[in-house]
Design a protein around this motif. Structure first.
Motif, PDB file in Angstrom:
ATOM      1  N   SER A   1       8.321   6.112   0.133  1.00  0.00           N
ATOM      2  CA  SER A   1       9.099   7.297   0.470  1.00  0.00           C
ATOM      3  C   SER A   1      10.450   7.266  -0.242  1.00  0.00           C
ATOM      4  O   SER A   1      10.958   6.213  -0.618  1.00  0.00           O
ATOM      5  N   LYS A   2      11.033   8.448  -0.392  1.00  0.00           N
ATOM      6  CA  LYS A   2      12.325   8.556  -1.060  1.00  0.00           C
ATOM      7  C   LYS A   2      13.412   7.753  -0.340  1.00  0.00           C
ATOM      8  O   LYS A   2      14.194   7.071  -0.996  1.00  0.00           O
TER       9      LYS A   2
ATOM     10  N   ALA B   1       2.830   3.995  -6.245  1.00  0.00           N
ATOM     11  CA  ALA B   1       4.263   4.302  -6.289  1.00  0.00           C
ATOM     12  C   ALA B   1       4.575   5.575  -5.509  1.00  0.00           C
ATOM     13  O   ALA B   1       5.666   5.714  -4.958  1.00  0.00           O
ATOM     14  N   ASP B   2       3.629   6.502  -5.471  1.00  0.00           N
ATOM     15  CA  ASP B   2       3.848   7.736  -4.719  1.00  0.00           C
ATOM     16  C   ASP B   2       3.863   7.502  -3.218  1.00  0.00           C
ATOM     17  O   ASP B   2       4.325   8.364  -2.467  1.00  0.00           O
ATOM     18  N   LEU B   3       3.364   6.363  -2.769  1.00  0.00           N
ATOM     19  CA  LEU B   3       3.327   6.065  -1.342  1.00  0.00           C
ATOM     20  C   LEU B   3       4.694   5.602  -0.821  1.00  0.00           C
ATOM     21  O   LEU B   3       4.921   5.601   0.384  1.00  0.00           O
TER      22      LEU B   3
ATOM     23  N   GLY C   1      -1.274   3.400 -10.318  1.00  0.00           N
ATOM     24  CA  GLY C   1       0.014   4.079 -10.357  1.00  0.00           C
ATOM     25  C   GLY C   1       0.279   4.944  -9.137  1.00  0.00           C
ATOM     26  O   GLY C   1       1.433   5.183  -8.771  1.00  0.00           O
ATOM     27  N   PHE C   2      -0.779   5.418  -8.482  1.00  0.00           N
ATOM     28  CA  PHE C   2      -0.612   6.262  -7.301  1.00  0.00           C
ATOM     29  C   PHE C   2       0.097   5.539  -6.165  1.00  0.00           C
ATOM     30  O   PHE C   2       0.674   6.170  -5.276  1.00  0.00           O
TER      31      PHE C   2
END
Length: 168
Positions: A62-63, A58-60, A55-56
């Motif tokens: 960028s917005k 997805a944090d990679l 799941g981490f």
């Protein structure tokens, strides 16, 4: 927030994946089988990613990348639905083709006025009800009003495409 459930944003991606494999004018049964296989493979990959605690990843993202993706998807859906909203269809395989087909259809007078009134009226009803009465199911109200308009004014005779009688 990642989209993991079935919703309208996945439809164009599934279609873009399946249609080239099924071929132009291909067998609908084959397209359904390919879409089903895509769903099973996606589910298996999601389970594997969950078991692997990935799941981490997805944090990679960028917005700006996520916003660009969502805006591009919104434009793709919008351009694909505009002809239907105005009562005609466009046969194209790409975003630019659909956009040009929509513009060409409007300029060539393919717009069905009754269908456009039903579509735009429904859109206005949904937007107004969501703003003024957010607890009222706006989409349901719009569908019921559209059904009543079709029945009262025989809009099928004016070119509005209807589903017809549903099988029991």
């Amino acid at each position: 927030v990642l989209v993991l459930g079935p919703d309208s944003s996945l439809g164009p991606m599934i279609a873009a994946t399946i249609l080239p494999l099924a071929g132009a004018g291909g067998d609908p049964a084959r397209a359904i089988a390919l879409a089903s296989m895509l769903a099973l493979l996606t589910g298996a990959m999601m389970i594997a990613a969950g078991v692997g605690r990935l799941g981490f990843v997805a944090d990679l993202l960028s917005k700006p990348v996520i916003l660009g993706y969502m805006n591009g998807l919104a434009l793709t859906i919008l351009v694909g639905q505009l002809p239907k909203l105005l009562g005609f269809s466009v046969d194209a395989d790409s975003f630019i083709g659909e956009l040009l087909g929509f513009i060409r259809g409007v300029l060539d007078g393919e717009v069905v006025v009754a269908a456009a009134l039903v579509g735009l009226g429904s859109l206005i009803v949904i937007l107004v009800l969501q703003r003024l009465l957010p607890r009222v199911p706006a989409v349901l109200v719009a569908v019921l009003l559209a059904m009543a308009a079709v029945a009262v004014w025989n809009l099928g005779d004016l070119g509005v495409k209807l589903v017809g009688t549903l099988p029991q």
